[in-house]
Design a protein around this motif. Structure first.
Motif, PDB file in Angstrom:
ATOM      1  N   SER A 136     -69.388  10.446  81.435  1.00  0.00           N
ATOM      2  CA  SER A 136     -69.233  11.731  80.700  1.00  0.00           C
ATOM      3  C   SER A 136     -68.707  12.857  81.474  1.00  0.00           C
ATOM      4  O   SER A 136     -67.616  13.741  81.044  1.00  0.00           O
ATOM      5  N   GLU A 137     -69.208  12.927  82.766  1.00  0.00           N
ATOM      6  CA  GLU A 137     -68.565  14.181  83.548  1.00  0.00           C
ATOM      7  C   GLU A 137     -67.340  13.617  84.140  1.00  0.00           C
ATOM      8  O   GLU A 137     -66.385  14.363  84.381  1.00  0.00           O
ATOM      9  N   LYS A 138     -67.078  12.140  83.977  1.00  0.00           N
ATOM     10  CA  LYS A 138     -65.704  11.830  84.511  1.00  0.00           C
ATOM     11  C   LYS A 138     -64.679  12.319  83.248  1.00  0.00           C
ATOM     12  O   LYS A 138     -63.464  12.902  83.722  1.00  0.00           O
ATOM     13  N   MET A 139     -65.045  12.326  82.222  1.00  0.00           N
ATOM     14  CA  MET A 139     -64.269  12.651  80.945  1.00  0.00           C
ATOM     15  C   MET A 139     -63.800  14.117  80.823  1.00  0.00           C
ATOM     16  O   MET A 139     -62.785  14.544  80.935  1.00  0.00           O
ATOM     17  N   ARG A 140     -64.905  14.758  81.542  1.00  0.00           N
ATOM     18  CA  ARG A 140     -64.528  16.140  81.583  1.00  0.00           C
ATOM     19  C   ARG A 140     -63.746  16.744  82.650  1.00  0.00           C
ATOM     20  O   ARG A 140     -62.924  17.493  82.444  1.00  0.00           O
ATOM     21  N   THR A 141     -63.591  15.934  84.004  1.00  0.00           N
ATOM     22  CA  THR A 141     -62.898  16.191  84.920  1.00  0.00           C
ATOM     23  C   THR A 141     -61.454  15.674  84.412  1.00  0.00           C
ATOM     24  O   THR A 141     -60.471  16.344  84.631  1.00  0.00           O
ATOM     25  N   VAL A 142     -61.205  14.552  83.817  1.00  0.00           N
ATOM     26  CA  VAL A 142     -59.966  14.270  83.068  1.00  0.00           C
ATOM     27  C   VAL A 142     -59.343  15.256  81.898  1.00  0.00           C
ATOM     28  O   VAL A 142     -58.186  15.902  82.294  1.00  0.00           O
ATOM     29  N   ARG A 143     -60.063  15.840  81.207  1.00  0.00           N
ATOM     30  CA  ARG A 143     -59.750  16.906  80.384  1.00  0.00           C
ATOM     31  C   ARG A 143     -59.486  17.949  81.028  1.00  0.00           C
ATOM     32  O   ARG A 143     -58.437  18.810  80.646  1.00  0.00           O
ATOM     33  N   ALA A 144     -60.155  18.646  82.095  1.00  0.00           N
ATOM     34  CA  ALA A 144     -59.719  19.771  82.828  1.00  0.00           C
ATOM     35  C   ALA A 144     -58.533  19.392  83.543  1.00  0.00           C
ATOM     36  O   ALA A 144     -57.556  20.490  83.516  1.00  0.00           O
ATOM     37  N   ALA A 145     -58.296  18.258  84.137  1.00  0.00           N
ATOM     38  CA  ALA A 145     -57.170  18.127  84.810  1.00  0.00           C
ATOM     39  C   ALA A 145     -55.725  18.343  83.565  1.00  0.00           C
ATOM     40  O   ALA A 145     -54.579  18.703  84.012  1.00  0.00           O
ATOM     41  N   LEU A 146     -55.938  17.656  82.512  1.00  0.00           N
ATOM     42  CA  LEU A 146     -54.902  17.655  81.682  1.00  0.00           C
ATOM     43  C   LEU A 146     -54.660  19.234  81.135  1.00  0.00           C
ATOM     44  O   LEU A 146     -53.608  19.428  80.707  1.00  0.00           O
ATOM     45  N   SER A 147     -55.657  19.903  81.014  1.00  0.00           N
ATOM     46  CA  SER A 147     -55.551  21.101  80.542  1.00  0.00           C
ATOM     47  C   SER A 147     -55.161  22.079  81.547  1.00  0.00           C
ATOM     48  O   SER A 147     -54.991  23.321  81.380  1.00  0.00           O
ATOM     49  N   ALA A 148     -55.052  21.631  82.814  1.00  0.00           N
ATOM     50  CA  ALA A 148     -54.674  22.493  84.044  1.00  0.00           C
ATOM     51  C   ALA A 148     -53.149  23.280  83.668  1.00  0.00           C
ATOM     52  O   ALA A 148     -53.137  24.608  83.964  1.00  0.00           O
ATOM     53  N   SER A 149     -52.349  22.652  83.083  1.00  0.00           N
ATOM     54  CA  SER A 149     -51.305  23.155  82.758  1.00  0.00           C
ATOM     55  C   SER A 149     -51.019  24.551  82.044  1.00  0.00           C
ATOM     56  O   SER A 149     -50.371  25.328  81.966  1.00  0.00           O
ATOM     57  N   ASP A 150     -52.235  24.587  81.053  1.00  0.00           N
ATOM     58  CA  ASP A 150     -52.542  25.516  80.140  1.00  0.00           C
ATOM     59  C   ASP A 150     -53.410  26.896  80.661  1.00  0.00           C
ATOM     60  O   ASP A 150     -53.457  28.010  80.193  1.00  0.00           O
ATOM     61  N   TRP A 151     -53.980  26.607  81.900  1.00  0.00           N
ATOM     62  CA  TRP A 151     -54.445  27.751  82.705  1.00  0.00           C
ATOM     63  C   TRP A 151     -53.692  28.870  83.141  1.00  0.00           C
ATOM     64  O   TRP A 151     -52.275  28.794  83.750  1.00  0.00           O
TER      65      TRP A 151
END
Length: 151
Positions: A136-151
């Motif tokens: 679950s935490e791994k998926m959060r990390t992946v989602r965060a990395a993918l959305s980093a360009s939106d930050w």
């Protein structure tokens, strides 16, 4: 191969998460890149949550499960975090995510090994829960990395 108790495995995991958290926090002090800093902040919080989860599990698991022996020889924390040697102030968010996922994968593999050797339903449930938590935490990390360009 030596043997360790379930409590030893949880303690090893806690120390590993704390060490990773400290590495991310130290790198935050060195980076000048806003997105990387935000990702490091997220990863440090991720590792802190997991370290606290290990403590909580030790407090809520029966002594019988904690004292169960497994064939496990805890390696050095630095060996488990060997991917962290790649950390540097100019690291990209994608590279940072890869390092974080290596740590998660290492622990998921460890927990799967423990699950395959578990002798009681309670210890099997513990390792299944640990695997689910890490995934679950791994998926959060992946989602965060993918959305980093939106930050």
């Amino acid at each position: 191969m030596s043997y360790s108790t379930v409590k030893d495995v949880l303690e090893y995991s806690r120390r590993l998460h704390e060490h990773a958290r400290n590495l991310y926090q130290q790198l935050r002090d060195q980076t000048q890149r806003e997105r990387v800093d935000m990702m490091l902040q997220l990863l440090a919080a991720h590792e802190d949550t997991l370290a606290k989860s290990m403590v909580s599990m030790q407090e809520h698991i029966s002594q019988k499960v904690l004292s169960e022996w497994h064939q496990f020889e805890p390696g050095s924390i630095s060996e488990a975090l060997k991917g962290c040697r790649e950390l540097h102030p100019d690291i990209s968010v994608d590279e940072l995510a890869r390092v974080a996922l290596k740590i998660d994968d290492y622990l998921i593999g460890l927990y799967r090994q423990m699950l395959s050797e578990a002798t009681t339903d309670d210890s099997r449930q513990l390792f299944e829960n640990l695997i689910a938590l890490e995934e679950s935490e791994k998926m959060r990390t992946v989602r965060a990395a993918l959305s980093a360009s939106d930050w």
